[in-house]
Design a protein around this motif. Structure first.
Motif, PDB file in Angstrom:
ATOM      1  N   PHE A 172       0.816  -1.211   0.000  1.00  0.00           N
ATOM      2  CA  PHE A 172       0.000   0.000   0.000  1.00  0.00           C
ATOM      3  C   PHE A 172       0.854   1.267   0.000  1.00  0.00           C
ATOM      4  CE2 PHE A 172      -3.217  -3.037   1.338  1.00  0.00           C
ATOM      5  CZ  PHE A 172      -4.335  -2.582   0.663  1.00  0.00           C
ATOM      6  N   LEU A 173       1.959   1.252   0.727  1.00  0.00           N
ATOM      7  CA  LEU A 173       2.790   2.458   0.790  1.00  0.00           C
ATOM      8  C   LEU A 173       3.517   2.723  -0.520  1.00  0.00           C
ATOM      9  CD1 LEU A 173       4.271   2.264   4.408  1.00  0.00           C
ATOM     10  CD2 LEU A 173       2.418   3.703   3.550  1.00  0.00           C
ATOM     11  N   ARG A 174       3.758   1.681  -1.307  1.00  0.00           N
ATOM     12  CA  ARG A 174       4.338   1.902  -2.640  1.00  0.00           C
ATOM     13  C   ARG A 174       3.357   2.634  -3.542  1.00  0.00           C
ATOM     14  NH1 ARG A 174       6.582  -3.368  -2.082  1.00  0.00           N
ATOM     15  NH2 ARG A 174       4.810  -4.259  -3.212  1.00  0.00           N
ATOM     16  N   GLN A 175       2.065   2.412  -3.326  1.00  0.00           N
ATOM     17  CA  GLN A 175       1.043   3.062  -4.126  1.00  0.00           C
ATOM     18  C   GLN A 175       0.683   4.440  -3.587  1.00  0.00           C
ATOM     19  OE1 GLN A 175      -2.184   0.252  -4.012  1.00  0.00           O
ATOM     20  NE2 GLN A 175      -1.147  -1.246  -5.292  1.00  0.00           N
ATOM     21  N   ASP A 176       0.840   4.621  -2.288  1.00  0.00           N
ATOM     22  CA  ASP A 176       0.444   5.886  -1.640  1.00  0.00           C
ATOM     23  C   ASP A 176       1.356   6.088  -0.431  1.00  0.00           C
ATOM     24  OD1 ASP A 176      -0.692   8.022  -0.344  1.00  0.00           O
ATOM     25  OD2 ASP A 176      -2.670   7.123  -0.098  1.00  0.00           O
ATOM     26  N   ASP A 177       2.341   6.959  -0.580  1.00  0.00           N
ATOM     27  CA  ASP A 177       3.294   7.178   0.510  1.00  0.00           C
ATOM     28  C   ASP A 177       2.897   8.336   1.417  1.00  0.00           C
ATOM     29  OD1 ASP A 177       3.779   9.304  -1.156  1.00  0.00           O
ATOM     30  OD2 ASP A 177       5.932   8.916  -1.404  1.00  0.00           O
ATOM     31  N   SER A 178       1.620   8.680   1.412  1.00  0.00           N
ATOM     32  CA  SER A 178       1.141   9.794   2.226  1.00  0.00           C
ATOM     33  C   SER A 178       1.089   9.406   3.703  1.00  0.00           C
ATOM     34  CB  SER A 178      -0.251  10.231   1.775  1.00  0.00           C
ATOM     35  OG  SER A 178      -1.208   9.221   2.081  1.00  0.00           O
ATOM     36  N   ASP A 179       1.031  10.434   4.550  1.00  0.00           N
ATOM     37  CA  ASP A 179       0.882  10.196   5.986  1.00  0.00           C
ATOM     38  C   ASP A 179      -0.439   9.495   6.282  1.00  0.00           C
ATOM     39  OD1 ASP A 179       3.304  11.418   6.444  1.00  0.00           O
ATOM     40  OD2 ASP A 179       2.432  13.354   7.003  1.00  0.00           O
ATOM     41  N   GLY A 180      -1.458   9.799   5.471  1.00  0.00           N
ATOM     42  CA  GLY A 180      -2.758   9.175   5.680  1.00  0.00           C
ATOM     43  C   GLY A 180      -2.707   7.674   5.502  1.00  0.00           C
ATOM     44  N   CYS A 181      -2.000   7.215   4.480  1.00  0.00           N
ATOM     45  CA  CYS A 181      -1.873   5.774   4.257  1.00  0.00           C
ATOM     46  C   CYS A 181      -1.037   5.138   5.353  1.00  0.00           C
ATOM     47  CB  CYS A 181      -1.268   5.507   2.884  1.00  0.00           C
ATOM     48  SG  CYS A 181      -1.245   3.751   2.440  1.00  0.00           S
ATOM     49  N   ALA A 182       0.056   5.764   5.718  1.00  0.00           N
ATOM     50  CA  ALA A 182       0.914   5.231   6.775  1.00  0.00           C
ATOM     51  C   ALA A 182       0.146   5.092   8.087  1.00  0.00           C
ATOM     52  CB  ALA A 182       2.136   6.127   6.959  1.00  0.00           C
ATOM     53  N   ALA A 183      -0.777   6.016   8.334  1.00  0.00           N
ATOM     54  CA  ALA A 183      -1.541   5.986   9.576  1.00  0.00           C
ATOM     55  C   ALA A 183      -2.530   4.829   9.624  1.00  0.00           C
ATOM     56  CB  ALA A 183      -2.289   7.308   9.755  1.00  0.00           C
ATOM     57  N   CYS A 184      -2.777   4.176   8.500  1.00  0.00           N
ATOM     58  CA  CYS A 184      -3.671   3.025   8.466  1.00  0.00           C
ATOM     59  C   CYS A 184      -3.003   1.762   9.005  1.00  0.00           C
ATOM     60  CB  CYS A 184      -4.162   2.769   7.038  1.00  0.00           C
ATOM     61  SG  CYS A 184      -5.223   4.074   6.377  1.00  0.00           S
ATOM     62  N   PHE A 185      -1.715   1.858   9.317  1.00  0.00           N
ATOM     63  CA  PHE A 185      -0.970   0.717   9.843  1.00  0.00           C
ATOM     64  C   PHE A 185      -0.315   1.093  11.162  1.00  0.00           C
ATOM     65  CE2 PHE A 185      -1.149   0.244   5.278  1.00  0.00           C
ATOM     66  CZ  PHE A 185      -1.459  -1.089   5.093  1.00  0.00           C
ATOM     67  N   ARG A 186      -0.447   0.208  12.144  1.00  0.00           N
ATOM     68  CA  ARG A 186       0.191   0.409  13.437  1.00  0.00           C
ATOM     69  C   ARG A 186       0.959  -0.846  13.792  1.00  0.00           C
ATOM     70  NH1 ARG A 186      -1.803  -0.660  18.590  1.00  0.00           N
ATOM     71  NH2 ARG A 186      -3.936  -0.966  17.793  1.00  0.00           N
ATOM     72  N   ALA A 187       2.161  -0.692  14.306  1.00  0.00           N
ATOM     73  CA  ALA A 187       2.984  -1.842  14.643  1.00  0.00           C
ATOM     74  C   ALA A 187       2.251  -2.777  15.595  1.00  0.00           C
ATOM     75  CB  ALA A 187       4.297  -1.377  15.263  1.00  0.00           C
ATOM     76  N   SER A 188       2.307  -4.072  15.305  1.00  0.00           N
ATOM     77  CA  SER A 188       1.657  -5.055  16.157  1.00  0.00           C
ATOM     78  C   SER A 188       2.314  -5.059  17.534  1.00  0.00           C
ATOM     79  CB  SER A 188       1.765  -6.450  15.536  1.00  0.00           C
ATOM     80  OG  SER A 188       1.348  -7.442  16.457  1.00  0.00           O
ATOM     81  N   PRO A 189       1.518  -5.073  18.588  1.00  0.00           N
ATOM     82  CA  PRO A 189       2.090  -5.108  19.932  1.00  0.00           C
ATOM     83  C   PRO A 189       2.593  -6.489  20.334  1.00  0.00           C
ATOM     84  CG  PRO A 189      -0.289  -5.113  20.081  1.00  0.00           C
ATOM     85  CD  PRO A 189       0.050  -4.949  18.617  1.00  0.00           C
ATOM     86  N   THR A 190       2.313  -7.507  19.522  1.00  0.00           N
ATOM     87  CA  THR A 190       2.661  -8.874  19.909  1.00  0.00           C
ATOM     88  C   THR A 190       3.615  -9.578  18.953  1.00  0.00           C
ATOM     89  OG1 THR A 190       0.679  -9.718  18.774  1.00  0.00           O
ATOM     90  CG2 THR A 190       0.478  -9.184  21.122  1.00  0.00           C
ATOM     91  N   ARG A 191       3.732  -9.090  17.694  1.00  0.00           N
ATOM     92  CA  ARG A 191       4.585  -9.772  16.716  1.00  0.00           C
ATOM     93  C   ARG A 191       5.465  -8.770  15.990  1.00  0.00           C
ATOM     94  NH1 ARG A 191       1.304 -13.416  12.714  1.00  0.00           N
ATOM     95  NH2 ARG A 191       3.370 -14.317  12.348  1.00  0.00           N
ATOM     96  N   ALA A 192       6.757  -8.945  16.131  1.00  0.00           N
ATOM     97  CA  ALA A 192       7.697  -8.054  15.452  1.00  0.00           C
ATOM     98  C   ALA A 192       7.558  -8.194  13.945  1.00  0.00           C
ATOM     99  CB  ALA A 192       9.125  -8.384  15.878  1.00  0.00           C
ATOM    100  N   GLY A 193       7.642  -7.063  13.234  1.00  0.00           N
ATOM    101  CA  GLY A 193       7.553  -7.083  11.781  1.00  0.00           C
ATOM    102  C   GLY A 193       6.150  -7.229  11.248  1.00  0.00           C
ATOM    103  N   HIS A 194       5.148  -7.129  12.102  1.00  0.00           N
ATOM    104  CA  HIS A 194       3.755  -7.212  11.686  1.00  0.00           C
ATOM    105  C   HIS A 194       3.037  -5.932  12.087  1.00  0.00           C
ATOM    106  CE1 HIS A 194       4.872 -11.404  11.235  1.00  0.00           C
ATOM    107  NE2 HIS A 194       3.742 -11.614  10.580  1.00  0.00           N
ATOM    108  N   TYR A 195       1.874  -5.738  11.457  1.00  0.00           N
ATOM    109  CA  TYR A 195       1.139  -4.486  11.646  1.00  0.00           C
ATOM    110  C   TYR A 195      -0.349  -4.765  11.788  1.00  0.00           C
ATOM    111  CZ  TYR A 195       5.468  -2.338  10.120  1.00  0.00           C
ATOM    112  OH  TYR A 195       6.789  -1.963  10.021  1.00  0.00           O
ATOM    113  N   LEU A 196      -1.024  -3.881  12.511  1.00  0.00           N
ATOM    114  CA  LEU A 196      -2.477  -3.892  12.565  1.00  0.00           C
ATOM    115  C   LEU A 196      -2.977  -2.916  11.513  1.00  0.00           C
ATOM    116  CD1 LEU A 196      -3.015  -3.874  16.434  1.00  0.00           C
ATOM    117  CD2 LEU A 196      -3.019  -5.839  14.877  1.00  0.00           C
ATOM    118  N   ALA A 197      -3.778  -3.432  10.574  1.00  0.00           N
ATOM    119  CA  ALA A 197      -4.199  -2.635   9.417  1.00  0.00           C
ATOM    120  C   ALA A 197      -5.667  -2.256   9.532  1.00  0.00           C
ATOM    121  CB  ALA A 197      -3.974  -3.422   8.125  1.00  0.00           C
TER     122      ALA A 197
END
Length: 249
Positions: A172-197
């Motif tokens: 998604f960030l390759r298609q839209d590198d805006s702050d808005g797109c980045a804000a749609c992902f938050r680092a997972s609190p339980t698994r390194a290298g994963h995100y809550l989307a």
């Protein structure tokens, strides 16, 4: 209630929106309830009874255009999917009492209408289809200026339950590198290298970018409410719900 009618504020008065839950119905565990999916391993007789019950809750003389969904970007006219489900992830129609339908069990259902209520569409938007451009394809197929369209986002997996790998975020960030797109992902609190989307927020960004001025969602998480909703992410083997949109006249 198995079939819920929705009336978004400001939508054309002749357009009808419905979504289903898992409550009631004829299916037994693990599909117990109102399963509408013929492809998940449920008893076909039970599913057909559920579909008949759904049809009875819709306006008289409605026909439902089901799809064979493949997480792609193909859009078809609903009338071409009435007899045999078309292999596609969105359908549209200008015909009255033809219901465009998508089945979901975590993926995001997006329903579209123009402001005059002459054309409607239903879109199945999982993250793969969303990234591939299924919303763009559906809006293009309607042949209506985006500012004249409204969108409604139905029940789907919520941000706190939708954990994805870094590759999904990167797509998604390759298609839209805006702050808005980045804000749609938050680092997972339980698994390194994963995100809550946030799937609904990602779809809203796409629709806003296309020029739609009226986008709203119901904000219900399928994975977090086992009593009301099927969830593939939560249960693996499970049923399917539906979101439908139609014109009455």
């Amino acid at each position: 209630m198995s079939v819920v009618k929705v009336s978004p504020r400001g939508w054309p008065g002749n357009v009808r929106i419905f979504y289903t839950t898992r409550t009631g119905g004829h299916s037994e565990a693990p599909f117990h309830g109102f399963n509408l999916g013929l492809h998940v391993g449920d008893d076909l007789g039970a599913v057909k009874k559920n579909r008949a019950d759904l049809l009875a809750q819709l306006p008289a003389a409605t026909e439902i255009a089901w799809l064979e969904q493949v997480h792609g970007t193909q859009v078809v006219q609903a009338c071409d999917s009435l007899q045999t489900p078309a292999r596609a992830d969105a359908s549209w129609t200008g015909d009255a009492r033809v219901a465009c339908a998508v089945m979901v069990a975590d993926c995001l259902p997006v329903l579209l209408s123009n402001l005059s209520g002459t054309v409607v569409a239903a879109v199945h938007a999982g993250w793969r289809g969303l990234a591939a451009g299924v919303l763009e394809s559906a809006v293009s197929a309607l042949n209506v200026a985006p500012r004249e369209l409204c969108a409604w986002l139905g029940p789907a997996i919520g941000r706190e339950a939708f954990e994805v790998g870094a590759e999904v975020r990167s797509t998604f960030l390759r298609q839209d590198d805006s702050d808005g797109c980045a804000a749609c992902f938050r680092a997972s609190p339980t698994r390194a290298g994963h995100y809550l989307a946030d799937l609904s927020a990602l779809a809203t960004l796409r629709l806003d970018g296309l020029g739609l001025r009226k986008v709203e969602g119901i904000g219900l998480c399928t994975a977090g409410d086992a009593g009301r909703f099927f969830s593939y992410r939560r249960d693996d083997i499970t049923g399917r719900m539906a979101c439908l949109i139609l014109r009455e006249y």
